[in-house]
Design an enzyme around this catalytic site. Structure first.
Site, PDB file in Angstrom:
ATOM      1  N   ASN A 208       0.846  -1.196   0.000  1.00  0.00           N
ATOM      2  CA  ASN A 208       0.000   0.000   0.000  1.00  0.00           C
ATOM      3  C   ASN A 208       0.880   1.244   0.000  1.00  0.00           C
ATOM      4  OD1 ASN A 208       0.554   0.846   2.820  1.00  0.00           O
ATOM      5  ND2 ASN A 208      -0.370  -1.151   3.234  1.00  0.00           N
ATOM      6  N   PRO A 304      -3.663 -11.531  10.317  1.00  0.00           N
ATOM      7  CA  PRO A 304      -4.030 -11.278  11.717  1.00  0.00           C
ATOM      8  C   PRO A 304      -4.158  -9.779  11.937  1.00  0.00           C
ATOM      9  CG  PRO A 304      -1.700 -11.867  11.532  1.00  0.00           C
ATOM     10  CD  PRO A 304      -2.319 -12.098  10.179  1.00  0.00           C
ATOM     11  N   ILE A 306      -3.202  -7.051  14.101  1.00  0.00           N
ATOM     12  CA  ILE A 306      -2.182  -6.922  15.149  1.00  0.00           C
ATOM     13  C   ILE A 306      -2.705  -6.057  16.295  1.00  0.00           C
ATOM     14  CG2 ILE A 306       0.208  -6.214  15.592  1.00  0.00           C
ATOM     15  CD1 ILE A 306       0.634  -6.607  12.506  1.00  0.00           C
ATOM     16  N   PHE A 323      -4.704   3.679  14.581  1.00  0.00           N
ATOM     17  CA  PHE A 323      -5.072   4.668  13.565  1.00  0.00           C
ATOM     18  C   PHE A 323      -6.259   4.122  12.791  1.00  0.00           C
ATOM     19  CE2 PHE A 323      -2.107   8.230  13.052  1.00  0.00           C
ATOM     20  CZ  PHE A 323      -1.176   7.909  14.028  1.00  0.00           C
TER      21      PHE A 323
HETATM   22  N1  CTP Z   1      -4.073  -2.881  11.970  1.00  0.00           N
HETATM   23  C1  CTP Z   1      -3.326  -3.913  12.482  1.00  0.00           C
HETATM   24  N2  CTP Z   1      -3.333  -5.122  11.844  1.00  0.00           N
HETATM   25  C2  CTP Z   1      -4.058  -5.319  10.732  1.00  0.00           C
HETATM   26  C3  CTP Z   1      -4.813  -4.246  10.192  1.00  0.00           C
HETATM   27  C4  CTP Z   1      -4.791  -3.037  10.844  1.00  0.00           C
HETATM   28  O1  CTP Z   1      -2.646  -3.730  13.496  1.00  0.00           O
HETATM   29  N3  CTP Z   1      -4.037  -6.505  10.145  1.00  0.00           N
HETATM   30  C5  CTP Z   1      -4.087  -1.602  12.702  1.00  0.00           C
HETATM   31  C6  CTP Z   1      -3.445  -0.431  11.991  1.00  0.00           C
HETATM   32  O2  CTP Z   1      -2.089  -0.310  12.350  1.00  0.00           O
HETATM   33  C7  CTP Z   1      -4.267   0.731  12.497  1.00  0.00           C
HETATM   34  C8  CTP Z   1      -5.636   0.137  12.753  1.00  0.00           C
HETATM   35  O3  CTP Z   1      -5.411  -1.250  12.851  1.00  0.00           O
HETATM   36  O4  CTP Z   1      -3.795   1.216  13.744  1.00  0.00           O
HETATM   37  C9  CTP Z   1      -6.665   0.390  11.717  1.00  0.00           C
HETATM   38  O5  CTP Z   1      -6.180   0.183  10.424  1.00  0.00           O
HETATM   39  P1  CTP Z   1      -7.139   0.377   9.174  1.00  0.00           P
HETATM   40  O6  CTP Z   1      -6.395  -0.037   7.957  1.00  0.00           O
HETATM   41  O7  CTP Z   1      -7.754   1.727   9.205  1.00  0.00           O
HETATM   42  O8  CTP Z   1      -8.296  -0.607   9.536  1.00  0.00           O
HETATM   43  P2  CTP Z   1      -8.650  -2.049   9.084  1.00  0.00           P
HETATM   44  O9  CTP Z   1      -8.621  -2.930  10.265  1.00  0.00           O
HETATM   45  O10 CTP Z   1      -7.814  -2.456   7.937  1.00  0.00           O
HETATM   46  O11 CTP Z   1     -10.158  -1.855   8.700  1.00  0.00           O
HETATM   47  P3  CTP Z   1     -10.849  -1.514   7.294  1.00  0.00           P
HETATM   48  O12 CTP Z   1      -9.933  -2.021   6.222  1.00  0.00           O
HETATM   49  O13 CTP Z   1     -12.128  -2.213   7.395  1.00  0.00           O
HETATM   50  O14 CTP Z   1     -11.036  -0.027   7.285  1.00  0.00           O
END
Ligand code: CTP
Length: 397
Positions: A208, A304, A306, A323
């Protein structure tokens, strides 16, 4: 001031070694005790007697000195100080430190010590600019070694440029800054940063647009308030900040493992843009076109989460910050995300392309906590980081 602080001063062999004698005087005047260690080469420039007389302490010179070993072994010596200072740090000493060599007393102490290390490099300008020295410098910084100088100017060898040992006053100021307490001194904070790369085959991956800038700035701001920072980073565009413990990972699964290994922590900030999905059965050799026009099919599994795993885990830090990168209904989605993931705070930001935030230098966030939503004005990512670090310090106080 340095009252009661114990410094182990390793004096390397360079023309600037004489300035280390002045450093001993000034550090003692500031209240520190100084134990000098001389390398063989240093003895060509300053005498053990002058170092000992100025420090009013025994001087250590030899790895295999039987009397020294009986009185205080070199391991104990390396750990008896509050700070190890290397001045002048020659190219040779920096190389040994970066390479992990331990073939004399100074390098052995540096390998054996568990106390922080500050180096003041000094060498000829060509040696300083040599890629090997710059590589070693980067390695040492990554290991958490603090660096003061070198200064630029005319050198003893007649050349001009960076390489001069910092003035004893500047080295002393760096020593004092090291001991200055911040509101997060003694705290351990974990920060995740950057994107993750999920392999498709050995040459292709899914990623990304995260640059890692916001995570880097947050880690630096926490470090500046005195925290010990574990920085778990995916393959980001920006280099990690200095003075933090860097753990480099590629995939979300690796990031989770590195995060769990770094716990426990007092607080954790999850700034990484983790890929939500990985390719199941990533190919072990490059996927080729077979000429028939048939397209490859990728199948995905969910990575997963995290942030959620840590928020709900047994080793949950007291304060967990996530975030939320959203493109629409920012507050509503982020509020729901906070509840779903079980973290304390969410910093929500609008990453629609029009905002220029993803990959840019500014950020406009809303802090969502138990108390509700708080809008922060659009500001530089470093300013967002400083504000967040200050809030974390308040919350942990
Ligand atoms: N995050 C994480 N592990 C993942 C996905 C996200 O730790 N596998 C954490 C990111 O570091 C961030 C938060 O979750 O602090 C939210 O990330 P975001 O990309 O906005 O959310 P998603 O869980 O991916 O939700 P969505 O794609 O439905 O918006």
């Amino acid at each position: 001031m340095l009252a009661g602080k114990r410094l182990l001063l390793i004096i390397g062999g360079g023309i600037a070694a004489y300035k280390a004698l002045d450093l001993i005087r000034q550090a003692r005047r500031a209240g520190a005790t100084v134990t000098p260690v001389l390398t063989r080469a240093a003895e060509e420039f300053v005498t053990p007697l002058s170092a000992s007389a100025l420090a009013a302490e025994k001087v250590y010179r030899d790895l295999f000195d039987l009397t020294d070993e009986a009185e205080m072994g070199h391991i104990e010596l390396s750990r008896s100080a509050d700070l190890v200072v290397v001045a002048p740090a020659t190219a040779d000493l920096m190389g040994k430190m970066a390479g992990g060599l331990a073939n004399d007393l100074a390098s052995t102490l540096l390998m054996a010590t568990d106390t922080p290390v500050l180096i003041a490099p000094a060498m000829n300008v060509r040696m300083w600019e040599h890629p090997a020295t710059q590589r070693n410098l980067a390695t040492l910084r990554g290991d958490g070694v603090k660096v003061v100088g070198p200064d630029a100017g005319e050198m003893a060898c007649g050349e001009f440029g960076p390489g001069r040992l910092s003035a004893p006053e500047a080295i002393l100021a760096a020593i004092e800054a090291h001991f200055a307490d911040g509101p997060l001194t003694g705290r351990h904070v974990l920060v995740t940063s950057g994107p993750t790369h999920e392999p498709i085959d050995p040459v292709r991956y899914i990623a990304n647009r995260s640059s890692g800038q916001q995570g880097k700035d947050i880690a630096a701001a926490l470090r500046d308030l005195g925290a010990r920072v574990s920085f778990v980073t995916g393959p980001a565009d920006v280099a990690p900040p200095e003075g933090v413990e860097v753990h480099r990972v590629e995939t979300a699964a690796e990031m989770l493992r590195a995060v769990e290994a770094a716990l426990p922590a007092d607080a954790a900030v999850f700034a990484a843009a983790v890929a939500d999905w990985r390719v199941t059965d990533a190919a072990s050799s490059k996927i080729k076109k077979d000429g028939s026009g048939a397209l490859p099919t990728l199948s995905f599994a969910e990575n997963p989460d995290i942030l959620a795993t840590v928020s709900k885990g047994a080793q949950r830090p007291k304060l967990v910050v996530g975030f939320a990168a959203e493109t629409d209904d920012v507050i509503a989605h982020a509020t729901a995300k906070r509840a779903r993931k079980g973290c304390d705070w969410i910093l929500a930001n609008d990453v629609s392309p029009a905002t220029g935030i993803m990959g840019g230098t500014e950020n406009a966030v809303t802090l969502i906590s138990e108390e509700g939503a708080e809008n922060w004005p659009r500001m530089g990512k470093d300013a967002v980081a400083a504000r967040l670090a200050a809030r974390i310090a308040e919350a942990l106080a």
